[in-house]
Scaffold this motif. Structure first.
Motif, PDB file in Angstrom:
ATOM      1  N   ALA A 282      99.577  69.376  25.992  1.00  0.00           N
ATOM      2  CA  ALA A 282      99.423  68.935  24.598  1.00  0.00           C
ATOM      3  C   ALA A 282     100.231  69.809  23.644  1.00  0.00           C
ATOM      4  O   ALA A 282     100.914  69.298  22.731  1.00  0.00           O
ATOM      5  CB  ALA A 282      97.938  68.960  24.222  1.00  0.00           C
ATOM      6  N   LEU A 283     100.197  71.130  23.862  1.00  0.00           N
ATOM      7  CA  LEU A 283     100.949  72.022  22.979  1.00  0.00           C
ATOM      8  C   LEU A 283     102.445  71.850  23.177  1.00  0.00           C
ATOM      9  O   LEU A 283     103.228  71.909  22.197  1.00  0.00           O
ATOM     10  CB  LEU A 283     100.531  73.474  23.266  1.00  0.00           C
ATOM     11  CG  LEU A 283     101.044  74.541  22.296  1.00  0.00           C
ATOM     12  CD1 LEU A 283     100.617  74.220  20.872  1.00  0.00           C
ATOM     13  CD2 LEU A 283     100.535  75.915  22.703  1.00  0.00           C
ATOM     14  N   ASP A 284     102.874  71.611  24.420  1.00  0.00           N
ATOM     15  CA  ASP A 284     104.304  71.391  24.684  1.00  0.00           C
ATOM     16  C   ASP A 284     104.801  70.144  23.954  1.00  0.00           C
ATOM     17  O   ASP A 284     105.871  70.154  23.333  1.00  0.00           O
ATOM     18  CB  ASP A 284     104.527  71.271  26.185  1.00  0.00           C
ATOM     19  CG  ASP A 284     105.959  70.876  26.514  1.00  0.00           C
ATOM     20  OD1 ASP A 284     106.855  71.738  26.382  1.00  0.00           O
ATOM     21  OD2 ASP A 284     106.188  69.704  26.884  1.00  0.00           O
ATOM     22  N   ARG A 285     104.004  69.084  24.028  1.00  0.00           N
ATOM     23  CA  ARG A 285     104.421  67.862  23.334  1.00  0.00           C
ATOM     24  C   ARG A 285     104.450  68.069  21.826  1.00  0.00           C
ATOM     25  O   ARG A 285     105.357  67.577  21.141  1.00  0.00           O
ATOM     26  CB  ARG A 285     103.466  66.724  23.686  1.00  0.00           C
ATOM     27  CG  ARG A 285     103.589  66.252  25.134  1.00  0.00           C
ATOM     28  CD  ARG A 285     102.681  65.078  25.415  1.00  0.00           C
ATOM     29  NE  ARG A 285     102.863  64.588  26.773  1.00  0.00           N
ATOM     30  CZ  ARG A 285     102.165  63.570  27.290  1.00  0.00           C
ATOM     31  NH1 ARG A 285     101.256  62.943  26.542  1.00  0.00           N
ATOM     32  NH2 ARG A 285     102.393  63.180  28.537  1.00  0.00           N
ATOM     33  N   THR A 286     103.489  68.799  21.316  1.00  0.00           N
ATOM     34  CA  THR A 286     103.455  69.045  19.864  1.00  0.00           C
ATOM     35  C   THR A 286     104.678  69.843  19.418  1.00  0.00           C
ATOM     36  O   THR A 286     105.356  69.477  18.434  1.00  0.00           O
ATOM     37  CB  THR A 286     102.175  69.793  19.498  1.00  0.00           C
ATOM     38  OG1 THR A 286     101.038  69.003  19.880  1.00  0.00           O
ATOM     39  CG2 THR A 286     102.116  70.055  17.998  1.00  0.00           C
ATOM     40  N   LEU A 287     104.956  70.946  20.121  1.00  0.00           N
ATOM     41  CA  LEU A 287     106.092  71.784  19.727  1.00  0.00           C
ATOM     42  C   LEU A 287     107.420  71.076  19.963  1.00  0.00           C
ATOM     43  O   LEU A 287     108.358  71.203  19.154  1.00  0.00           O
ATOM     44  CB  LEU A 287     106.040  73.104  20.508  1.00  0.00           C
ATOM     45  CG  LEU A 287     104.837  74.006  20.198  1.00  0.00           C
ATOM     46  CD1 LEU A 287     104.882  75.261  21.062  1.00  0.00           C
ATOM     47  CD2 LEU A 287     104.811  74.384  18.729  1.00  0.00           C
ATOM     48  N   THR A 288     107.535  70.338  21.067  1.00  0.00           N
ATOM     49  CA  THR A 288     108.778  69.600  21.333  1.00  0.00           C
ATOM     50  C   THR A 288     109.026  68.557  20.248  1.00  0.00           C
ATOM     51  O   THR A 288     110.161  68.401  19.763  1.00  0.00           O
ATOM     52  CB  THR A 288     108.697  68.929  22.712  1.00  0.00           C
ATOM     53  OG1 THR A 288     108.517  69.928  23.716  1.00  0.00           O
ATOM     54  CG2 THR A 288     109.969  68.153  23.006  1.00  0.00           C
ATOM     55  N   THR A 289     107.964  67.850  19.884  1.00  0.00           N
ATOM     56  CA  THR A 289     108.103  66.859  18.812  1.00  0.00           C
ATOM     57  C   THR A 289     108.504  67.523  17.501  1.00  0.00           C
ATOM     58  O   THR A 289     109.336  66.988  16.747  1.00  0.00           O
ATOM     59  CB  THR A 289     106.777  66.099  18.641  1.00  0.00           C
ATOM     60  OG1 THR A 289     106.436  65.466  19.878  1.00  0.00           O
ATOM     61  CG2 THR A 289     106.892  65.049  17.556  1.00  0.00           C
ATOM     62  N   GLN A 290     107.947  68.702  17.245  1.00  0.00           N
ATOM     63  CA  GLN A 290     108.291  69.411  16.017  1.00  0.00           C
ATOM     64  C   GLN A 290     109.755  69.823  16.011  1.00  0.00           C
ATOM     65  O   GLN A 290     110.452  69.691  14.985  1.00  0.00           O
ATOM     66  CB  GLN A 290     107.396  70.650  15.873  1.00  0.00           C
ATOM     67  CG  GLN A 290     107.545  71.382  14.560  1.00  0.00           C
ATOM     68  CD  GLN A 290     107.071  70.561  13.374  1.00  0.00           C
ATOM     69  OE1 GLN A 290     106.105  69.825  13.460  1.00  0.00           O
ATOM     70  NE2 GLN A 290     107.792  70.673  12.255  1.00  0.00           N
ATOM     71  N   VAL A 291     110.274  70.325  17.138  1.00  0.00           N
ATOM     72  CA  VAL A 291     111.687  70.721  17.218  1.00  0.00           C
ATOM     73  C   VAL A 291     112.588  69.502  17.017  1.00  0.00           C
ATOM     74  O   VAL A 291     113.597  69.554  16.285  1.00  0.00           O
ATOM     75  CB  VAL A 291     111.960  71.407  18.563  1.00  0.00           C
ATOM     76  CG1 VAL A 291     113.462  71.633  18.756  1.00  0.00           C
ATOM     77  CG2 VAL A 291     111.226  72.742  18.645  1.00  0.00           C
ATOM     78  N   GLU A 292     112.203  68.368  17.643  1.00  0.00           N
ATOM     79  CA  GLU A 292     113.031  67.160  17.512  1.00  0.00           C
ATOM     80  C   GLU A 292     113.007  66.642  16.077  1.00  0.00           C
ATOM     81  O   GLU A 292     114.046  66.183  15.556  1.00  0.00           O
ATOM     82  CB  GLU A 292     112.520  66.090  18.480  1.00  0.00           C
ATOM     83  CG  GLU A 292     112.769  66.434  19.948  1.00  0.00           C
ATOM     84  CD  GLU A 292     112.156  65.404  20.875  1.00  0.00           C
ATOM     85  OE1 GLU A 292     111.348  64.570  20.389  1.00  0.00           O
ATOM     86  OE2 GLU A 292     112.448  65.425  22.083  1.00  0.00           O
TER      87      GLU A 292
END
Length: 447
Positions: free
Chosen positions: A19-29
């Motif tokens: 969940a945290l990986d998806r959140t941070l990845t989405t934020q970077v994108e």
């Protein structure tokens, strides 16, 4: 417990990490797309139409990467029949745009983002938007493209940090869980050591100070040891009593056989009956003790009394036997032991009485609360009764007041012993209604 803790830690950290990986990845994108949108907006704001109808920038774009061929940051403007205008960084290449409607009266002027692999070895993220500039009717499509290498590097760095952070966190949680398990179970190891001390030192109780968490266990264990000790002592006492009771008859038989006494046969019959009485008495006690140790019993008193009455009426058909009282009274005694006690009392009343026997279960003289959880049973007859001076001696093994009738003299002794084993009692008195003997049997009531 350690495996369960490790499993839950792994599942929870894995779910949290994803969940945290998806959140941070989405934020970077999203940050990456915002930068492209910012550049695209700056391009449109700086664009004008020249006298020839083409687009030109009245001010240069600030990012120097647009001037460096192959820098990874590109822009391109295309529209109508005009040749596409591109940044110097594209050099001789052209961006292939997609998904923008440039014909018809209506068109979508929102920003569109998409990924592209049109340049070999250089994945791109493209932002494009179609607008109509003042002074022109041509629909111009502005596009900004950037290589995703920088974004992918940021995402990889974030994921690496997450992996190491969660690995260290999981290892720390697992170590703490194992330490907690070891610390939490340490009282049980102390109990095991205390039990080992019992076995090796011969102690009969656990007296070592132990934590309050295991104190109930220690108390139950001490109670079990006390129960086992009482049973062992009771067994030793029974064995000693039986051996002592059989010693005298065996001595008489041995002396008679050695002297070849003329009444040897009569002596054998007499002494064997005596030994049989003692054996029956101790077997009854042993059975009661064994059944009591099995668990909590529940027997209906009226059902047992009715069964005994049917048996006694066959032996004494001329007598009268009445049973009254509560039909719902239950006692915490095995059925066989209750039958044996009531059988001895009722048979004695029918044998030594005048012919009338009256059994009362839970008389009205006392309420159940006054009896403190005991069931009261009266067995009365219309015989001569027992003098008060003889009422204690009559409970001795083999004691008989009427020797003219057959018997072993153990009936009341068995009743007393079995009742006491279950926590009850038996007393003798005088019947007010029939005038004979009154036997008052108190037994623990079943819960």
């Amino acid at each position: 417990m350690g495996l369960i803790a490790a499993g839950w830690i792994f599942v929870l950290l894995l779910g949290g990490g994803i969940a945290l990986d998806r959140t941070l990845t989405t934020q970077v994108e999203e940050n990456f797309d915002e930068q492209l949108d910012y550049i695209l907006t700056a391009m449109i704001a700086s664009a004008e139409i020249d006298p020839f109808g083409e687009v030109w920038f009245y001010r240069a774009l600030g990012d120097q990467r647009f001037l460096e061929p192959g820098s990874g940051l590109y822009w391109q403007i295309s529209g109508g029949d005009f040749e596409p205008i591109a940044s110097r960084s594209l050099w001789d290449r052209t961006l292939t745009l997609q998904g923008v409607k440039t014909t018809g009266e209506d068109f979508n002027s929102e920003v569109h983002f998409h990924n592209s692999d049109q340049f070999a070895g250089e994945p791109l993220r493209i932002a494009e938007r179609t607008v109509i500039l003042p002074g022109s009717e041509t629909r111009w499509t502005f596009a900004v493209a950037s290589a995703t290498e920088q974004m992918d590097t940021q995402i990889a760095r974030v994921r690496l940090i997450l992996i190491w952070s969660f690995a260290v966190l999981g290892l720390g949680l697992l170590v703490m869980a194992l330490l907690q398990i070891r610390y939490g179970l340490s009282p049980l190891r102390r109990v095991r050591a205390a039990i080992q001390k019992l076995r090796t030192t011969g102690a009969n109780r656990i007296t070592d100070p132990l934590p309050t968490e295991v104190q109930p266990l220690v108390e139950e264990l001490n109670a079990l040891l006390d129960h086992s000790e009482r049973q062992a002592e009771e067994a030793r006492r029974h064995a000693g009593n039986l051996a002592h009771a059989l010693k005298t008859p065996l001595t008489v038989l041995t002396n008679a056989a050695t002297a070849r006494a003329p009444d040897l046969g009569e002596a054998v019959m007499r002494e064997t009956r005596t030994m049989q009485r003692h054996v029956d008495h101790h077997l009854a006690r042993a059975r009661a003790v064994g059944r009591r140790a099995v668990g909590h019993a529940r027997t209906n008193v009226m059902a047992s009394a009715e069964a005994v009455r049917r048996a006694v009426e066959r032996l004494y058909p001329q007598g009268r036997l009445d049973i009254a009282g509560s039909r719902d009274a239950d006692v915490a005694i095995e059925r066989q032991d209750l039958d044996e006690m009531l059988g001895n009392l009722i048979e004695n009343a029918a044998k030594y009485g005048g012919g009338s026997v009256f059994v009362t279960i839970d008389p009205d003289e006392e309420s159940a609360e006054q009896r403190d959880g005991e069931c009261l049973i009266w067995v009365e007859d219309d015989g001569t009764g027992i003098p008060e001076a003889e009422r204690i001696r009559i409970f001795d093994r083999g004691a008989r007041l009427d020797t003219g009738k057959p018997g072993t003299g153990l009936g009341l002794a068995i009743v007393r012993d079995v009742a006491e084993i279950y926590g009850g009692s038996v007393q003798l008195g005088t019947s007010e209604d029939l005038g004979g003997l009154l036997v008052e049997l108190r037994l623990p009531r079943a819960e």
